[in-house]
Design a protein around this motif. Structure first.
Motif, mmCIF file in Angstrom:
data_model
loop_
_atom_site.group_PDB
_atom_site.id
_atom_site.type_symbol
_atom_site.label_atom_id
_atom_site.label_comp_id
_atom_site.label_asym_id
_atom_site.label_seq_id
_atom_site.Cartn_x
_atom_site.Cartn_y
_atom_site.Cartn_z
ATOM 1 N N ASN A 115 37.220 63.558 54.961
ATOM 2 C CA ASN A 115 37.401 62.209 54.907
ATOM 3 C C ASN A 115 38.303 61.646 56.018
ATOM 4 O O ASN A 115 39.199 61.846 56.193
ATOM 5 N N ARG B 9 33.229 68.951 52.921
ATOM 6 C CA ARG B 9 33.306 67.312 52.947
ATOM 7 C C ARG B 9 34.639 67.141 53.769
ATOM 8 O O ARG B 9 35.788 67.578 53.305
ATOM 9 N N ASN C 163 34.512 59.774 45.464
ATOM 10 C CA ASN C 163 33.672 61.142 45.248
ATOM 11 C C ASN C 163 34.979 62.044 44.619
ATOM 12 O O ASN C 163 35.447 62.939 45.774
ATOM 13 N N GLN D 39 28.288 66.951 48.363
ATOM 14 C CA GLN D 39 28.886 67.690 48.958
ATOM 15 C C GLN D 39 29.186 66.879 50.328
ATOM 16 O O GLN D 39 30.487 67.097 50.930
ATOM 17 N N VAL D 40 28.743 65.899 50.846
ATOM 18 C CA VAL D 40 28.942 65.101 51.876
ATOM 19 C C VAL D 40 29.592 63.875 51.932
ATOM 20 O O VAL D 40 30.648 63.810 52.716
ATOM 21 N N TYR E 185 25.214 68.219 58.490
ATOM 22 C CA TYR E 185 26.279 68.187 57.770
ATOM 23 C C TYR E 185 27.671 67.827 58.752
ATOM 24 O O TYR E 185 28.385 67.055 58.807
ATOM 25 N N ASN F 189 32.016 60.311 50.809
ATOM 26 C CA ASN F 189 33.487 59.921 50.474
ATOM 27 C C ASN F 189 33.355 59.140 49.293
ATOM 28 O O ASN F 189 34.211 59.297 48.494
ATOM 29 N N ASN G 294 29.912 64.695 59.812
ATOM 30 C CA ASN G 294 31.430 64.792 59.863
ATOM 31 C C ASN G 294 31.901 64.477 61.302
ATOM 32 O O ASN G 294 33.076 63.819 61.443
#
Length: 500
Positions: free
Chosen positions: A253, A251, A482, A463-464, A438, A466, A442
């Motif tokens: 951000n 993940r 998250n 997992q993905v 995924y 925010n 991102n």
């Protein structure tokens, strides 16, 4: 071969010069649950379609109970005791459950010398099969009125209406809630106890130890190996599927302060009520909840695909009116539907035509359309998204599920959206393709695109995303950063009746 019910050896199949299966094998024992795993395009679907008579094989042999068989149609396969329940149902929504179960083999009785369908007998026999499955579905119910989980039970009942030895289940839990998945597992265990062999195709690797005895792995059209489930932890399965150790995408951000989208007081009857939500530039916003929580209904109304009763939408601080998908597209919103076959693609059209459909205004030139530009664009997406295909002229229907999903994503990326809604973007695709999606999510977030992602798989959301918004019974019950979140926390909110 005494305990082997089904054996396929040396199976080879080519389509338009492309080898889908190359000397592939499978051996299934009586009364076992045998998983088939592999990346999209590994050959699993082709193999099961050959076993069920939907395709003919170019080379190789198939044995049932030790005797070589030559299956020329699905009808012949069913007569031999081989049936399949596919992810896409083959039911007729406008007729009853009983009619669907016995379609093509209605019992008749003679009245005044004229054969007539014995509806009482049909309903009685259908009820017996439904009772075996511990289902409360009534034979007279119209199939179109059933839920996805109930339709799946009807498909299984349809298979059991034959003298069955082998049942193939293709992604049986892909569209089910956790509660329905447990019911499905109980049905599979019941079939196993009756000595029926189940070939179980699934991309949900975490469920295999719960229900399967052995697994066979396929890669690039080739059989790799068969393992007892005790010797097949997730990392071993993945390594055999992809041919190497795979690093899972982590993940990131890229959330910026600027609000790209704001939704105020969004409501639509009993589907969802008083939804308020913000999406920031570069943010990946996850929407979690159980089946029937109103998540898909909300995003479809947001995109203008379904009507709403009331509510405001602001894009980059300005109020916009969205009454149709065209309005949404003009506002910079893209929507990747959960149903790629029915709503995401025109299956008989080429890949570049599918992508071009969303950007016709950009392809218009003085006389007609710039088809060269369309082809160049698709060729770029084939490379950047690693779409496995012959070329951009190939029909969408000829691609595996994961590659079809990438074409749907390409279609909407071509519109250069500011906001991208992704409803179950990884449903029914393998872990390698999931990881690619995924990574793409991102990359889009890094470019400042705001992503709304709905997923029924809680580990995926964790997992993905925010930030995560939780829906329950058409209401938002939580809005969470998250950080230190768990599946248990999300489930607690997903079963709450208290809106925030």
């Amino acid at each position: 071969m005494s305990d082997t019910v089904l054996k396929a050896e040396g199976i080879t199949k080519k389509f338009c010069g492309i080898t889908a299966l190359d000397n592939a094998s499978l051996e299934v024992k009586k009364g076992e649950v045998h998983a088939l795993v592999g990346a999209n395009g590994a050959g699993k679907s082709t193999l099961i379609k050959i076993i069920t008579g939907a395709y003919g094989n170019d080379e190789g042999k198939i044995y049932l109970d030790g005797k070589e068989i030559h299956i020329k149609s699905t009808f012949e396969a069913r007569k031999l005791g081989i049936s399949a329940v596919y992810q896409e149902f083959s039911l007729i929504n406008t007729v009853s459950v009983a009619e669907n179960i016995y379609m093509g083999k209605f019992p008749c009785k003679k009245m005044a010398g004229v054969p007539k369908i014995d509806w009482k007998d049909i309903n009685s026999k259908a009820q017996e099969i439904l009772d075996l499955l511990e289902s409360d579905i009534k034979p007279e119910t119209i199939v179109g009125d059933l839920s996805v989980a109930q339709k799946q039970l009807v498909e299984i009942a349809k298979a059991l209406s034959n003298e069955i030895k082998v049942l193939i289940m293709d992604e049986p839990t892909a569209s089910l809630s956790d509660n329905d998945i447990e019911k499905m597992f109980n049905i599979v265990r019941g079939l196993k106890e009756k000595g029926i062999s189940v070939i179980y195709v699934s991309h949900r690797l975490e469920e295999l130890p719960i229900i399967c005895d052995r697994i066979s792995v396929y890669r690039d059209g080739k059989y790799i190996k068969t393992l007892p489930i005790e010797e097949a932890p997730k990392n071993v399965i993945i390594e055999n599927m992809v041919g190497k150790n795979m690093t899972l995408t982590k993940r990131v951000n890229y959330t910026q302060p600027e609000a790209l989208l704001e939704v105020k007081n969004f409501s639509s009857g009993k589907k969802f009520e008083n939804i308020n939500m913000k999406l920031h530039k570069g943010e990946i916003l996850g929407i979690a909840g159980l089946a029937g929580a109103g998540r898909t209904e909300f995003v479809r109304a947001l995109f203008g695909a379904d009507p709403k009763d009331k509510g405001e939408i602001l894009v980059e601080g300005k109020q916009v009116k969205i009454d149709s998908p065209l309005d949404a597209k003009r506002a910079g919103i893209g929507f990747i539907t959960e149903d790629r076959k029915e709503e995401g693609l025109i299956l008989n059209m080429s890949l570049h035509n599918n992508v071009g459909m969303t950007i016709l205004n950009k392809l218009v030139k003085k006389f007609g359309l710039d088809l060269h530009k369309e082809e160049e664009l698709m060729d770029g997406y084939i490379k950047s998204l690693s779409i496995k295909c012959k070329d951009g002229n190939q029909a969408a229907k000829d691609l595996s599920g994961g590659n079809q999903q990438k074409v749907v994503i390409a279609k909407w990326l071509a519109t250069t959206p500011k906001i991208l809604i992704m409803d179950e973007p990884t449903r029914g695709i393998d872990i390698g393709s999931k990881n690619q999606i995924y990574k793409l999510i991102n990359e889009l977030a890094e470019q400042g695109i705001g992503i709304i992602m709905i997923s029924s798989e809680l580990p995926e959301v964790l997992q993905v995303a925010n930030r995560i918004v939780v829906f329950a019974a058409g209401k938002v019950t939580a809005e969470l950063e998250n950080k230190d979140l768990t599946q248990e926390i999300l489930l607690d909110y997903a079963t709450s009746q208290k809106a925030i």
